[in-house]
Design a protein around this motif. Structure first.
Motif: not given
Length: 135
Positions: A58-85
């Protein structure tokens, strides 16, 4: 940018972000940070390389962490992703990117460091092969 690719921390709570950054830097990592999903997506698009992503969901207004990670994986397919919530981890399997982890707040520094180290080790062979996507 330094010779070592940074881990991007995306957290809208200033104190939590500062603690995350301090913990990672104390562990020897190079860190980039953003306080919103929109800022993170711009940084991801403009980065030459990223080693990992740690994002609140939950990042307030705008894209949330789910969207950020999906966006990042489009550019970096093997990117290490850790969610904290602070939210329930129940939606992680449906919303999260594959081969990611989630830590529920509050968590211990040791848990954070173990989780990110594990993800980075797992992602390293694939990142070396793929590099950033230019699609």
């Amino acid at each position: 940018m330094s010779a070592v690719s940074p881990i991007l921390v995306v957290e809208d709570d200033t104190l939590i972000r500062m603690a995350l950054v301090a913990t990672l830097k104390g562990g020897g990592y190079t860190v980039a940070e953003c306080n919103s999903g929109a800022a993170a997506m711009i940084l991801i698009d403009e980065s030459a390389d990223l080693q990992g992503l740690i994002s609140d969901i939950n990042l307030g207004d705008g894209p949330d962490g789910w969207a950020v990670a999906h966006h990042a994986r489009q550019r970096y397919p093997a990117l290490a992703v850790l969610y904290v919530s602070g939210e329930s981890v129940a939606s992680w399997t449906a919303e999260g990117v594959p081969n990611s982890l989630i830590l529920q707040k509050p968590y211990a520094e040791a848990q954070l460091m173990t989780a990110i180290a594990s993800l980075l080790i797992e992602a390293a062979p694939q990142q070396a092969q793929d590099g950033p996507s230019t699609d």
